[in-house]
Design a protein around this motif. Sequence first.
Motif, short mmCIF file in Angstrom:
data_model
loop_
_atom_site.label_atom_id
_atom_site.label_comp_id
_atom_site.label_asym_id
_atom_site.label_seq_id
_atom_site.Cartn_x
_atom_site.Cartn_y
_atom_site.Cartn_z
N ARG A 165 1.76 -6.70 -2.97
CA ARG A 165 0.51 -6.46 -2.24
C ARG A 165 -0.58 -7.43 -2.70
O ARG A 165 -1.26 -8.05 -1.88
CB ARG A 165 0.06 -5.01 -2.45
CG ARG A 165 -1.25 -4.67 -1.76
CD ARG A 165 -1.53 -3.18 -1.80
NE ARG A 165 -2.76 -2.84 -1.10
CZ ARG A 165 -3.11 -1.60 -0.75
NH1 ARG A 165 -2.31 -0.58 -1.07
NH2 ARG A 165 -4.24 -1.36 -0.10
N LYS A 166 -0.71 -7.59 -3.98
CA LYS A 166 -1.71 -8.51 -4.53
C LYS A 166 -1.42 -9.95 -4.11
O LYS A 166 -2.32 -10.70 -3.76
CB LYS A 166 -1.74 -8.38 -6.06
CG LYS A 166 -2.77 -9.27 -6.73
CD LYS A 166 -2.72 -9.05 -8.25
CE LYS A 166 -3.72 -9.96 -8.97
NZ LYS A 166 -3.62 -9.80 -10.44
N LEU A 190 9.27 -4.36 9.71
CA LEU A 190 8.27 -3.51 9.06
C LEU A 190 8.88 -2.15 8.69
O LEU A 190 8.19 -1.31 8.13
CB LEU A 190 7.06 -3.33 9.97
CG LEU A 190 6.15 -4.55 10.08
CD1 LEU A 190 5.11 -4.35 11.17
CD2 LEU A 190 5.47 -4.87 8.74
N GLY A 191 10.14 -1.97 8.98
CA GLY A 191 10.84 -0.78 8.51
C GLY A 191 11.10 -0.80 7.02
O GLY A 191 11.38 0.23 6.42
N ASP A 197 4.51 -1.35 3.27
CA ASP A 197 3.64 -0.73 2.27
C ASP A 197 2.94 -1.75 1.38
O ASP A 197 1.86 -1.47 0.87
CB ASP A 197 4.45 0.22 1.38
CG ASP A 197 5.03 1.38 2.16
OD1 ASP A 197 4.52 1.67 3.26
OD2 ASP A 197 6.00 2.00 1.68
N ASP A 198 3.54 -2.91 1.18
CA ASP A 198 2.99 -3.87 0.24
C ASP A 198 2.37 -5.08 0.93
O ASP A 198 1.16 -5.33 0.82
CB ASP A 198 4.07 -4.33 -0.75
CG ASP A 198 4.47 -3.22 -1.70
OD1 ASP A 198 4.08 -3.29 -2.88
OD2 ASP A 198 5.15 -2.27 -1.28
N ARG A 199 3.18 -5.83 1.67
CA ARG A 199 2.65 -7.07 2.25
C ARG A 199 1.65 -6.81 3.38
O ARG A 199 0.60 -7.48 3.44
CB ARG A 199 3.82 -7.93 2.73
CG ARG A 199 4.59 -8.53 1.56
CD ARG A 199 5.88 -9.15 1.99
NE ARG A 199 6.51 -9.90 0.90
CZ ARG A 199 7.81 -10.11 0.77
NH1 ARG A 199 8.65 -9.60 1.68
NH2 ARG A 199 8.30 -10.80 -0.23
N LEU A 200 1.93 -5.86 4.25
CA LEU A 200 0.97 -5.54 5.31
C LEU A 200 -0.31 -5.00 4.71
O LEU A 200 -1.41 -5.33 5.17
CB LEU A 200 1.58 -4.54 6.29
CG LEU A 200 0.67 -4.09 7.44
CD1 LEU A 200 0.19 -5.27 8.27
CD2 LEU A 200 1.39 -3.06 8.33
#
Length: 335
Positions: A165-166, A190-191, A197-200
């Motif tokens: 995510r960061k 995106l499943g 949960d992280d990249r989006l």
Amino acid sequence: MEKQAVTIYTVAREARVSMATVSRVVNGNPNVKPATRQKVLDVIERLNYRPNAVARGLASKRTTTVGVVIPSITNPYFVELALGIDDIASMYKYNIILANSDYDNDKILKVVRNLHAKQVDGIIFMGFDLSPELRAEFKSSSTPVVVAGSVVNDKELPAVRIDYRKAAKEAVTRLLDHNHDHVALVTSSLGYSINADDRLSGYKDALADAGVDFDDQLVIETDGSYKQIYDQAKAIADSGVKAAYVTNDHLAVGLLNGLTDSGIKVPDDFEIISSNDTTYTRLCRPMLTSISQPLYDIGAVSMRLLTKLMEDKDDSESDVILEHSIIPRQSTRLQ
């Protein structure tokens, strides 16, 4: 006439010692007289005896074997992880069973069940979210599992990874700082938790910090294939998008080549940042700016964590987060 296998019983008989003594010599137990040890070693060499790891594990309840589930043996991302795993496994005298899963849930389940049947001491899982059947398989077994280089939909499994995510937020922020309001997220399914949960989430974080409204039309979900994003490249640019953060390297190369073949110049007309910094990012022209993950280290730390779990050592770090960076190359402008 078929040659008979040399067993521990054969060595014991030839050396005129007990099988327990042969076992102690093979396993390096110091409680053997030097003369006896040498006699047994001489017989082992003469008969070319090779201890059977499974038979040896019957007494200790260990096989000194680790299963590694890899989605694709041709993907350089997973190959670099596997190199780190293998080196640490060798250091701790574990054998590796490498099993290719082809991103197929049925095959993954079959592979894991086969590893359990072989009584492996631990499993390193590389890949994406677990099917309900696979989650049940892991939960029903006492065999420890470590996830390497990904995020899965089972928070109870320890993982070694970067902060995806960061990293995504930093990549998108860099593109936004280059005066782009229309930055796309190009992603495989995106499943998968790692994408949704992280990249989006990181993509949305960067937009929010820059005061840019989220537009779901700029989230371009693909089937993960090179061809699909290659065929979409011109339409993406024609829609007004001027930059993209891409969640894996072969998608990024597909986008790059599709743009280039449509006469759109990278980075002058369109900027790209990729995610994994595998060899793909350096073999294309222009070379791709990318998030860099310490892939070898992720593999090595995963194996080390697994050794602790297999030895029943209490390890409070269920998730290990390693540092990442962004390597600037030719697909982004200097600014």
